[in-house]
Structure formats: C-alpha cells, structure tokens
Design a protein around this motif. Structure first.
Motif, PDB file in Angstrom:
ATOM      1  N   LEU A  54       0.816  -1.213   0.000  1.00  0.00           N
ATOM      2  CA  LEU A  54       0.000   0.000   0.000  1.00  0.00           C
ATOM      3  C   LEU A  54       0.849   1.262   0.000  1.00  0.00           C
ATOM      4  O   LEU A  54       0.423   2.306  -0.473  1.00  0.00           O
ATOM      5  CB  LEU A  54      -0.911  -0.033   1.234  1.00  0.00           C
ATOM      6  N   THR A  55       2.079   1.159   0.514  1.00  0.00           N
ATOM      7  CA  THR A  55       2.954   2.334   0.547  1.00  0.00           C
ATOM      8  C   THR A  55       3.402   2.686  -0.858  1.00  0.00           C
ATOM      9  O   THR A  55       3.372   3.839  -1.267  1.00  0.00           O
ATOM     10  CB  THR A  55       4.197   2.050   1.412  1.00  0.00           C
TER      11      THR A  55
ATOM     12  N   ASP B  33       6.111  -2.179   3.865  1.00  0.00           N
ATOM     13  CA  ASP B  33       4.816  -1.555   3.621  1.00  0.00           C
ATOM     14  C   ASP B  33       4.170  -1.209   4.949  1.00  0.00           C
ATOM     15  O   ASP B  33       3.267  -1.893   5.411  1.00  0.00           O
ATOM     16  CB  ASP B  33       3.938  -2.518   2.802  1.00  0.00           C
ATOM     17  N   LEU B  34       4.643  -0.149   5.568  1.00  0.00           N
ATOM     18  CA  LEU B  34       4.141   0.195   6.897  1.00  0.00           C
ATOM     19  C   LEU B  34       2.678   0.618   6.844  1.00  0.00           C
ATOM     20  O   LEU B  34       1.889   0.305   7.726  1.00  0.00           O
ATOM     21  CB  LEU B  34       4.990   1.319   7.485  1.00  0.00           C
ATOM     22  N   GLU B  35       2.294   1.303   5.767  1.00  0.00           N
ATOM     23  CA  GLU B  35       0.923   1.767   5.634  1.00  0.00           C
ATOM     24  C   GLU B  35      -0.043   0.581   5.536  1.00  0.00           C
ATOM     25  O   GLU B  35      -1.035   0.507   6.245  1.00  0.00           O
ATOM     26  CB  GLU B  35       0.813   2.604   4.367  1.00  0.00           C
ATOM     27  N   GLY B  36       0.306  -0.359   4.650  1.00  0.00           N
ATOM     28  CA  GLY B  36      -0.545  -1.516   4.427  1.00  0.00           C
ATOM     29  C   GLY B  36      -0.633  -2.384   5.670  1.00  0.00           C
ATOM     30  O   GLY B  36      -1.711  -2.879   6.024  1.00  0.00           O
ATOM     31  N   TRP B  39      -3.245  -1.296   8.052  1.00  0.00           N
ATOM     32  CA  TRP B  39      -4.619  -1.622   7.655  1.00  0.00           C
ATOM     33  C   TRP B  39      -4.914  -3.109   7.779  1.00  0.00           C
ATOM     34  O   TRP B  39      -6.030  -3.506   8.083  1.00  0.00           O
ATOM     35  CB  TRP B  39      -4.859  -1.170   6.211  1.00  0.00           C
ATOM     36  N   ARG B  40      -3.901  -3.928   7.483  1.00  0.00           N
ATOM     37  CA  ARG B  40      -4.122  -5.376   7.538  1.00  0.00           C
ATOM     38  C   ARG B  40      -4.580  -5.809   8.920  1.00  0.00           C
ATOM     39  O   ARG B  40      -5.357  -6.747   9.061  1.00  0.00           O
ATOM     40  CB  ARG B  40      -2.836  -6.123   7.189  1.00  0.00           C
ATOM     41  N   ASP B  44     -10.912  -7.418   7.694  1.00  0.00           N
ATOM     42  CA  ASP B  44     -11.707  -8.605   8.036  1.00  0.00           C
ATOM     43  C   ASP B  44     -10.896  -9.854   7.743  1.00  0.00           C
ATOM     44  O   ASP B  44     -10.087  -9.885   6.834  1.00  0.00           O
ATOM     45  CB  ASP B  44     -12.984  -8.640   7.194  1.00  0.00           C
TER      46      ASP B  44
END
Lengths: 730, 63
Positions: A54-55, B33-36, B39-40, B44
């Motif tokens: 996502l980054t 991927d710190l952002e992802g 969210w993970r 759900d």
C-alpha cells in the motif's frame, strides 16, 4: 485490434520454479482495495502469492512457472476496476531501497544499544549520589563499553563514511563534527573507565547516533516514497512499441524491451516512445513535445523522430537508434552535460551551518582545555572537560533540524501533487524570485482541446464525437474527448488524408478536412479569427460545422500567474513555438516578458544571463528542448506529462492538469526554509545554555542526555508545524 | 549484590533477543509496507473457504 502483449520482459524466474512480477497499480489507497485485489488475484489458479504494497501502490505476484500469462493479471485487475502495468524498478530506486534498509538496520542497532546502555547508566548516576562502590561502577562502565563500541562502529558507518568522503575532498560537512564528537566521546569514556572515573559518556554517544539516524531515515524514506510514486506513474503510462519481429510480423512489446537497431511501426495518432529515424513511409509529425513548435512538420525516410513525437497522418517504420545518434538529441545531451557541470554546486543550508559551527565549537573546546590547563588543572582534567564541551555541543538537534523539516514538508507537498526529486530542492525553491515558463505543455495542457464547443449544438457535437472515435488522427481524438462520446459509430470508413465517413439514419456523416466536408468557408472564417487553431469539419446531411482545435492553457494558469506576480515574483515565457502563438498566450496571462522561437541553446543563454544578474530562476518546462535549461536553472520543475529526459532533470515534478502546484511548492518551500532557520537557531540557543556548564566542568552525562533529547524534541515539534498548509505567500 | 550475576546477563540477553527480532523482521520485509501493515491489522479475516494469503518469502515485496 491489439496485437499480442508480451510482458515476458518483466517476469523474473525464481529458483523455486516460480515466476515473479511486480505491477504498479493505480487507485489503491485503502484497506478495502487491498483485500479486494489480493482475493481477486489469489482466486486465479496456480497463483502462489498476491500481495499488495500500500505504501508503494504495487502488487507482487508469484505463480507456477509457465502456467499463466502475465497479461491475465492485468486483465483481472481491469475487471476489478484497477489499472495496472508491469513495473521495472530503476536502478536508482533499488539503490535507495538498499540504503533505506541499511539506515533502518543502523537505527535499530543504535536504538537498542542506547536503551541498554541507559539501563546501565541510570544505576551509575543514582549510585554516584548514594552508596555505589567503585568496583560496581567500573563493572557497569565496562559492560556499557562492551555494548557501545561494536554498536557505534556498526551504526555510525553512514556518518563516518560521509565524513571521510568530505575530508578527502578537502571539504567539511555536518558529518565531520558528528564523527569527531562520537569518536572522542567513546575514546574518552574508555580512558575514563580504565582510570576508574565517575563519568562515562557511552550513553550520550549512542543516543546521539540513534537520534541522528532517525532523522536520516525519515529523510530517506520520504524520498524513497516519492520516487516509488514517480516510478509508478512512469510505469502506468504503459508505453509500448509495435516492433517488427519478422519482415511483416509485429508484436506489441514494452518499451524496455526495445533495443537500438530494432524496427518499430508508428501508426497515425501514436506517440513514439523511442528515438530513431524513419526508414519507410510518409507522414506529418507533431514535434511539439520536443521542440515546443506546434505546427506539424513533414516526415519521410531519414527524418529523425524522438520519444514524444506524435505521428499525425501516415504509418511510419522507424529504426530505433541509440540515444547519441540523433542530431537534435546529441545536441541536447551535450548542452545538458555542460549545464549540469556548470551548475555551481549549491551549498546546502545544513553544510553552511556546519561550516560556521564546526570551527566555533572546536575552538571553544580547545580554549576550554588551554584555559583549564592555565588555571592549574591537570592535563587529564582539562582534556576531559574539553571533550565534554564537544559532546554537549554535538549537533544532535542540528542534525535533525533540517531533515525533520524536509520530511514534513515533502510529505505535505506530496499530498498537493508535487514530487521532490532532490532533497535540497526545497531550500533552492524558497529563494526563487523569477519563474521562467515554457509554453507548450507547461502553460498549456499537453492534449489538444476544442475551443469553440459552445458554438456547436450538443447533439451535433455528440454525433461528431462518435464518428471521431473511429479515427486515429489526434485532432479527431480531441473532438472525441471533448464531446465525451463513448459509443463509436458502426460501419465507418476512413479515407486516408481526408477524414472518416459513415451514415446515420440514411444520411451520410463526414468528419475531416474542410474540403472533404464542403465547409471551406466556415473554416476560413474560423482561421481568420484564430490562425493558430487546427480545424476539423463535420457534415451531417446539409448541416456543416467546423471545430477549432488547439492547445488550451491550463485552466488555472491565469490565476497562478497573477498570484506569482502579486507575490513579487517575476514571470517570463521562453518558448520554442512561433511568435503569434506565444504572444497570444502571454497576453492572455498578462505576462510582459516573453521570447518565441527560442532554441535549447538560447534558453540556456537566457538562463545564464539571468543568473549573472543574480536572479534565482525557477524553470518550469516539459519538452526535451527544455531539459538543458532545467538543469541550468537554480531550481526546476516539470509536469508529469513531460518527456523522460525533462522529468529526470527537474528537481520537482507536479501532477495533474493545474498550474497551482508551482505556486504551492514555492509557498511550502518558503515556509520550510523559515522553519529550518528557526530550528538552527533553536539548536544554537540550546548550546548557548549548555556550553557554559560544560566549559565550567559541570556537565555530567546526565546533563548531556537531557540537553540532547530536549533539544531534539524541540526541533522535531517545530518541524511539525510545516504540516499545516500555507496561506499562498506571506 | 550477587543478584547482578543473574540480572546483568539476563538483561543483556533480552536486549540481544529484541535486536535479533528486529533485524529478522527487517530482513523479512516487514517494514516494506508500513501503511498496508497498519490496515491489515484491522481488515476482516479471510473467509474459511479461501486459502489464507501466503506470507511473502524473503524480499518479495519489492526489488
């Protein structure tokens, strides 16, 4: 219509019998998209890995070798509603990724070491004021040394290396005083431990490293992120070339798979993605992205075409050349090399600060030592006091002062659609007092647009648009785009060099040259009013309409220019286009200084002239002809639609159809520079408080630790103020 | 003070374990991927019928 898509160039074969591909994906910005894509792709048989990042807005895919065509992933993502394209990491990005992970490793080591040493230091500090016996203190100091020395040797590498490089080049930078401070602190601490002394500074040295590495890492990761996004944008353009694989057999391949000597087909309406020369065919080509000239020129065997050239009428066969062969390109790269070399190396604020700072601090330490020695203290005590001055003043806050602001500001700019290519661009941007714009593709939008849409009834426009969808001609494409038509007419016939015709409800419809539609009179009338426009005529039974098509100014160009002028920034146009076109744009925008028909070399001459007058020029341009000027200017900016060369040369790249990012970028940079200066003063002020204590010999490791973390927090908090938007200019 | 004989090696070992853990997770691509990753954590769970999302092998996030 599309020939086979061959993405094998992007596929990596792993040892485990799996194939791997990285795709850049557009529009992934939430957790929902992430699981939707991962589930959608995992559902394909034989896919062993589908993981979204996502980054970076990318997805990594692995599957059993030979079972799937990578094109299926792209189709599958299109079904899910995402545009995707294979991504090939550029070397620069791979290097940055490697550096970022090394910095993070160093940061981890330094932070863990600092925490563990602090755990050993606190008993010493409290023991010193109560009942600790010297043997215990020595034990704790030796333990600290055991942790600190290897940890500092490892995690200090980024600073030590940079300091050595600077010293070898007989320069000094911020890393020189940092390295000296750390090495001396550690050496003195070891010596003091051997002599059973009360104080050792192992904790201070490691804490300093950890803080500084955090600043470096933030800086690096922000840059890496913008680079990743820029890489995605480039990949998502999905540039392909139609390559001849046999005498008459063609295959659509990604641009990365085309080599010099290959022969590619350039169809009418296509933009060339390669440099080369025509070997077969006759056509007219639009070189506006390269020269800024908007009038089409004739092309035949021997004509040079460049990446960005738009083919207008006939199909061309082009032999791909290595970058150095083309005459224009060779000329531009020569100018570019010169410009890059002659660009006086800009001294960054941090380095300027350290040039002032290092001698002052080192002199203060020396004077402290001599002073104490003269006062009658032993040499040992004098040296220890001098070193503690160095430790207290070690530029911890100074090292964070600038990267912290840069990180916050580049994040804020990123959200307004400006990507930073180089770290010191913010500082240079803040000094700008004149903006030089290219016209074609910079002040104007890169795509053609219909200017007299209001004069044409809606239903006619729509019908013309549907007819235009059948043609590849860029002028027709502009009509199709402007009409918003989605459904092409069936049974349309293209007449080469004339236009297209079909029929609706038994009536013939035509779109093309005015003579083809019998609309010469209306066309001439329009051309009288606007000689710069291209015209395309439409005929439906006996109704005739003529569309005027031209490059349109960016919607907010006038507003952006007047904001700049109001802020006291001069504005100028340097364009390769003809005089009337440039004059028209300049008058519309209220720009008084403009030059037309300027060659790349003239652009540099003009920029150099301004520089000699002491003007700090921001060059904004997109064409290949602008690249040398972009490199020569104090700071430069490119729209994302620019040619590769310009984008790579520019310090900043802005996204979207608006010109406003140019204005906001200047605003943000000015604010950032103000905050950087404030931060440097804050750091200096802190030193003013702490240094007298150190000179007096009262600085204990506890004072050093408190001073260091306190000043670092202060500059970070101040930097966070850059987050808030800018009120245009102040 | 004999307790130091225990506590100091214990503290150092714990510190070393923490550091190893950090280096391991870094090498494993967990900071790619710190952002992802954020969210993970709140996404759900996968339905039981579907295959779980496989953990990426070393460095597959990006190279």
């Amino acid at each position: 219509m599309q020939a086979t898509r061959d993405f094998s160039h992007y596929v990596r074969h792993l040892e485990s019998g799996l194939s791997h591909i990285d795709l850049a994906v557009e529009g992934v910005n939430c957790a929902g998209c992430m699981s939707k894509i991962e589930r959608g792709l995992s559902a394909l048989p034989d896919v062993t890995l589908a993981r979204v990042n996502l980054t970076d807005r990318r997805v990594a895919l692995e599957w059993k070798e030979g079972t799937l065509d990578p094109a299926r992933f792209i189709d599958r993502l299109a079904e899910l509603g995402y545009k995707a394209y294979p991504f090939e990491p550029v070397r620069a990005e791979a290097v940055e990724t490697e550096q970022a992970s090394f910095l993070l490793r160093c940061l981890g080591v330094a932070a863990f070491a600092a925490m563990n040493i602090m755990m050993l230091s606190i008993p010493v500090w409290s023991g010193n004021v109560s009942d600790m016996i010297p043997e215990q203190r020595d034990f704790f100091h030796w333990l600290s040394a055991l942790i600190a020395l290897p940890a500092a040797a490892y995690s200090g590498q980024p600073f030590f290396r940079s300091a050595l490089r600077a010293l070898r080049a007989r320069r000094t930078n911020m890393d020189v005083p940092i390295s000296i401070g750390i090495v001396l602190a550690l050496a003195m601490s070891v010596a003091e431990t051997i002599h059973h002394a009360e104080h050792a500074y192992f904790d201070a040295a490691l804490m300093l490293l950890a803080f500084l590495l955090a600043g470096r890492y933030l800086d690096q990761s922000m840059r890496r992120k913008t680079r990743a996004v820029a890489g995605n944008l480039a990949a998502l353009k999905g540039e392909t070339a139609t390559k001849f694989v046999g005498t008459d057999e063609i295959s659509v391949v990604p641009i990365a798979a085309v080599q010099a000597g290959d022969i590619v087909l350039l169809r009418p309406g296509e933009r060339s993605a390669v440099d080369g020369s025509v070997i077969e065919g006759q056509s007219k080509i639009d070189q506006s992205l390269i020269t800024g000239e908007t009038l089409p020129v004739k092309a035949g065997p021997g004509t040079a075409v460049y990446a960005g050239t738009l083919n207008l009428s006939g199909a061309l066969r082009v032999r791909v050349s290595a970058a150095s062969e083309g005459t224009l390109l060779a000329e531009i790269s020569r100018l570019l090399d010169n410009a890059v070399q002659s660009r006086s190396r800009y001294v960054q604020l941090a380095d300027r600060a350290s040039r002032l700072y290092a001698p002052v601090v080192h002199a203060a330490a020396l004077l402290t030592m001599l002073g104490w020695a003269a006062y009658g203290a032993t040499w040992h005590d004098a040296i220890v006091t001098a070193i503690s001055v160095l430790i207290i003043t070690c530029p911890c806050a100074l090292g964070l002062a600038i990267p912290a602001v840069q990180t916050v500001v580049s994040g804020a700019m990123f959200r307004t659609g400006v990507l930073l290519n180089s770290g010191d661009a913010i500082e240079r941007m803040a000094e700008v007092d004149r903006v030089v714009f290219d016209k074609t593709g910079t002040l104007t939008l890169p795509e053609l647009d219909v200017t007299n849409a209001a004069d044409v009834p809606n239903d006619v426009f729509e019908l013309a648009g549907r007819l235009a969808l059948a043609s590849h001609h860029p002028v027709a494409a502009a009509v199709a785009r402007a009409s918003g038509a989605k459904a092409p007419l069936a049974g349309v016939e293209e007449i080469a060099g004339q236009g297209v015709r079909g029929s609706v409800n038994g009536l013939e419809v035509r779109l093309g040259r005015p003579s083809f539609c019998g609309a010469d009179l209306i066309a001439n009338e329009i051309l009288c009013r606007d000689p710069e426009a291209s015209v395309v005529a439409f005929r439906h039974g006996e109704t005739r309409h003529v569309f005027a098509v031209r490059q349109r100014l960016r919607a907010d160009a006038a507003g952006a220019i007047s904001t700049l002028l109001k802020a006291g920034i001069e504005v100028e146009i340097l364009s390769g286009d003809r005089e009337p076109a440039v004059r028209h744009a300049a008058e519309t925008l209220g720009i008084h200084e403009w030059r037309a028909g300027v060659t790349p070399a003239d652009k540099i001459v003009r920029i150099e002239e301004l520089k000699r007058r002491g003007v700090k020029v921001l060059m904004v341009g997109d064409g290949m002809n602008d690249a040398p000027a972009l490199a020569a200017a104090h700071v430069s900016m490119s729209p994302v639609s620019a040619t590769h060369l310009s984008q790579a040369t520019a310090d900043l790249v802005f996204l979207g159809d608006r010109l406003a990012p140019v204005v906001t970028a200047i605003g943000f940079s000015r604010k950032a520079l103000r905050l950087m200066r404030q931060n440097l003063w804050l750091a200096a002020g802190y030193n003013l408080l702490a240094v007298p204590l150190a000179i007096a010999g009262l600085a204990t490791p506890l004072v050093a630790a408190a001073a260091m973390s306190g000043s670092s927090l202060l500059v970070i908090l101040n930097a966070l103020r850059a987050h808030r938007g800018v009120r245009e200019f102040s | 003070m004999e307790v130091l004989v225990f506590l100091v090696p214990l503290a150092l070992t714990l510190g070393a374990i923490g550091l190893m853990g950090f280096l391991w997770s870094l090498k494993n691509g967990q900071y790619d991927d710190l952002e992802g990753a954020g969210w993970r954590a709140i996404a759900d769970d996968e339905p039981a019928s579907e295959e779980p999302v496989p953990v990426p092998s070393t460095g597959t996030g990006r190279r």
